[in-house]
Design an enzyme around this catalytic site. Sequence first.
Site, mmCIF file in Angstrom:
data_model
loop_
_atom_site.group_PDB
_atom_site.id
_atom_site.type_symbol
_atom_site.label_atom_id
_atom_site.label_comp_id
_atom_site.label_asym_id
_atom_site.label_seq_id
_atom_site.Cartn_x
_atom_site.Cartn_y
_atom_site.Cartn_z
ATOM 1 N N HIS A 1 -16.169 -13.738 -35.307
ATOM 2 C CA HIS A 1 -16.924 -13.668 -36.558
ATOM 3 C C HIS A 1 -18.378 -14.089 -36.353
ATOM 4 C CE1 HIS A 1 -17.591 -15.148 -40.909
ATOM 5 N NE2 HIS A 1 -17.724 -13.838 -40.861
ATOM 6 N N SER B 1 -14.732 -10.845 -42.294
ATOM 7 C CA SER B 1 -15.103 -12.120 -42.923
ATOM 8 C C SER B 1 -13.925 -12.725 -43.665
ATOM 9 C CB SER B 1 -16.190 -11.899 -43.977
ATOM 10 O OG SER B 1 -17.287 -11.256 -43.451
ATOM 11 N N ASN C 1 -17.393 -20.068 -44.049
ATOM 12 C CA ASN C 1 -17.376 -19.489 -45.402
ATOM 13 C C ASN C 1 -16.464 -20.276 -46.349
ATOM 14 O OD1 ASN C 1 -19.225 -17.489 -44.916
ATOM 15 N ND2 ASN C 1 -17.710 -15.941 -44.401
HETATM 16 N N1 LIG Z 1 -22.843 -8.493 -43.962
HETATM 17 C C1 LIG Z 1 -22.549 -9.745 -43.625
HETATM 18 O O1 LIG Z 1 -23.283 -10.698 -43.955
HETATM 19 C C2 LIG Z 1 -21.329 -10.028 -42.782
HETATM 20 C C3 LIG Z 1 -21.254 -11.249 -42.074
HETATM 21 C C4 LIG Z 1 -20.148 -11.488 -41.235
HETATM 22 C C5 LIG Z 1 -19.133 -10.539 -41.156
HETATM 23 N N2 LIG Z 1 -19.224 -9.375 -41.885
HETATM 24 C C6 LIG Z 1 -18.132 -8.400 -41.729
HETATM 25 O O2 LIG Z 1 -18.563 -7.393 -40.824
HETATM 26 C C7 LIG Z 1 -17.949 -6.145 -41.166
HETATM 27 C C8 LIG Z 1 -19.018 -5.107 -41.395
HETATM 28 O O3 LIG Z 1 -19.854 -5.539 -42.454
HETATM 29 P P1 LIG Z 1 -21.315 -4.935 -42.668
HETATM 30 O O4 LIG Z 1 -21.989 -5.845 -43.635
HETATM 31 O O5 LIG Z 1 -21.925 -4.622 -41.361
HETATM 32 O O6 LIG Z 1 -20.925 -3.567 -43.419
HETATM 33 P P2 LIG Z 1 -21.797 -2.232 -43.548
HETATM 34 O O7 LIG Z 1 -21.263 -1.527 -44.743
HETATM 35 O O8 LIG Z 1 -23.252 -2.528 -43.450
HETATM 36 O O9 LIG Z 1 -21.392 -1.410 -42.221
HETATM 37 C C9 LIG Z 1 -20.121 -0.883 -42.002
HETATM 38 C C10 LIG Z 1 -20.289 0.390 -41.194
HETATM 39 O O10 LIG Z 1 -18.996 0.842 -40.777
HETATM 40 C C11 LIG Z 1 -19.017 2.245 -40.822
HETATM 41 N N3 LIG Z 1 -17.633 2.736 -40.850
HETATM 42 C C12 LIG Z 1 -16.773 2.800 -41.881
HETATM 43 N N4 LIG Z 1 -15.587 3.298 -41.472
HETATM 44 C C13 LIG Z 1 -15.704 3.542 -40.143
HETATM 45 C C14 LIG Z 1 -14.832 4.051 -39.144
HETATM 46 N N5 LIG Z 1 -13.598 4.425 -39.443
HETATM 47 N N6 LIG Z 1 -15.295 4.173 -37.874
HETATM 48 C C15 LIG Z 1 -16.551 3.800 -37.555
HETATM 49 N N7 LIG Z 1 -17.428 3.308 -38.461
HETATM 50 C C16 LIG Z 1 -17.010 3.177 -39.730
HETATM 51 C C17 LIG Z 1 -19.812 2.568 -42.081
HETATM 52 O O11 LIG Z 1 -20.283 3.914 -42.082
HETATM 53 C C18 LIG Z 1 -20.933 1.536 -41.991
HETATM 54 O O12 LIG Z 1 -22.068 2.023 -41.293
HETATM 55 C C19 LIG Z 1 -17.071 -6.428 -42.372
HETATM 56 O O13 LIG Z 1 -15.775 -6.690 -41.936
HETATM 57 C C20 LIG Z 1 -17.707 -7.664 -42.980
HETATM 58 O O14 LIG Z 1 -16.809 -8.431 -43.732
HETATM 59 C C21 LIG Z 1 -20.298 -9.091 -42.672
#
Ligand SMILES: NC(=O)c1ccc[n+]([C@@H]2O[C@H](COP(=O)([O-])OP(=O)(O)OC[C@H]3O[C@@H](n4cnc5c(N)ncnc54)[C@H](O)[C@@H]3O)[C@@H](O)[C@H]2O)c1
Length: 284
Positions: free
Chosen positions: A141, A118, A192
């Site tokens: 994204h 993000s 964003n």
């Molecule tokens: N949550 C949102 O609204 C949103 C929206 C758009 C983009 N994003 C982006 O998406 C990405 C993930 O966000 P999220 O909200 O799903 O986070 P989250 O914390 O729900 O999920 C992240 C997952 O990655 C896993 N993880 C960590 N290190 C790892 C590795 N080395 N190998 C494999 N898995 C690993 C964790 O165990 C976890 O299950 C981020 O970059 C975030 O900025 C989030």
Amino acid sequence: MKKAAVIGAGTMGHGIAELFAMAGYEVALVDIAEEFLKRALQNIEWSLRKFAEKGQLKESVEAVLGRIKPIVNDICRAVEGAEIMVEAVVEDLDTKRRVFAEADRCAPPSAILATNTSSLPITEISEAVKPERRPLVVGMHFFNPPPLMPLVEIIRGRYTSDDAVKRTAEYAAQLGKQTVIVNKDVPGFIANRILARINDAACWTVARGEANVVAVDSALMYKLGFPMGAFLLLDYVGIDVACFIGDAMVKRGFKTHPCALISEKCASKKFGVKTGEGFYKYPA
Ligand SMILES: NC(=O)c1ccc[n+]([C@@H]2O[C@H](COP(=O)([O-])OP(=O)(O)OC[C@H]3O[C@@H](n4cnc5c(N)ncnc54)[C@H](O)[C@@H]3O)[C@@H](O)[C@H]2O)c1
């Protein structure tokens, strides 16, 4: 069969894996522990059943689920033979760079390596892979929840090729998404970045006592046509997530006038729906 790899099975990753599986891809879904993958598959099944109930699934829930292969901690195995990898691990540059370096080692030379970050620069992530792979590193994204939100921003880093942008947009279209191309990996990309300005203005309007939270949200919904007011959306996204993204954008040069109403909610852990209170209350 066409193959995709999704790294990270959290909030975003499980939804992205579901989309690829619905589009007919075999999907390798990776996380660091079995329990995260189990929860992800349960969430995917729940969501697929909802689509099936609404008549929006062309196949059985089991057929779609059957294409998703959970893999614990083995990125190399996951990306073998994949046309595209989408990385959705935690928002931490070093973690993402490690994922990309490992994927680069094992993915086919033509595979697209996309990140769902993000707020982190695509260019800095892409510098973790060999120079000849960098043209294939791109931002993809999605918005939360990926199966329902129609937009995907496709972001160019400094090295991203036109062909990679085109191919990534085609993948997103196969997932049923509307795409927009972002020509520079500026903090917040398009949505964003603009949303941050709206949140800022909404927050200051309340902080200065010009109107209350409900009045600001109502104006955004009933005049400006927003599906949700700024404060209600912050509660649903998670005010902690908004603070995190905002801080990352500021760190990378985004100019803002920090509004205490939002940072106070973060400090007092009133994150919105997930904690039962944010700008509104959500009784259990
Ligand atoms: N949550 C949102 O609204 C949103 C929206 C758009 C983009 N994003 C982006 O998406 C990405 C993930 O966000 P999220 O909200 O799903 O986070 P989250 O914390 O729900 O999920 C992240 C997952 O990655 C896993 N993880 C960590 N290190 C790892 C590795 N080395 N190998 C494999 N898995 C690993 C964790 O165990 C976890 O299950 C981020 O970059 C975030 O900025 C989030």
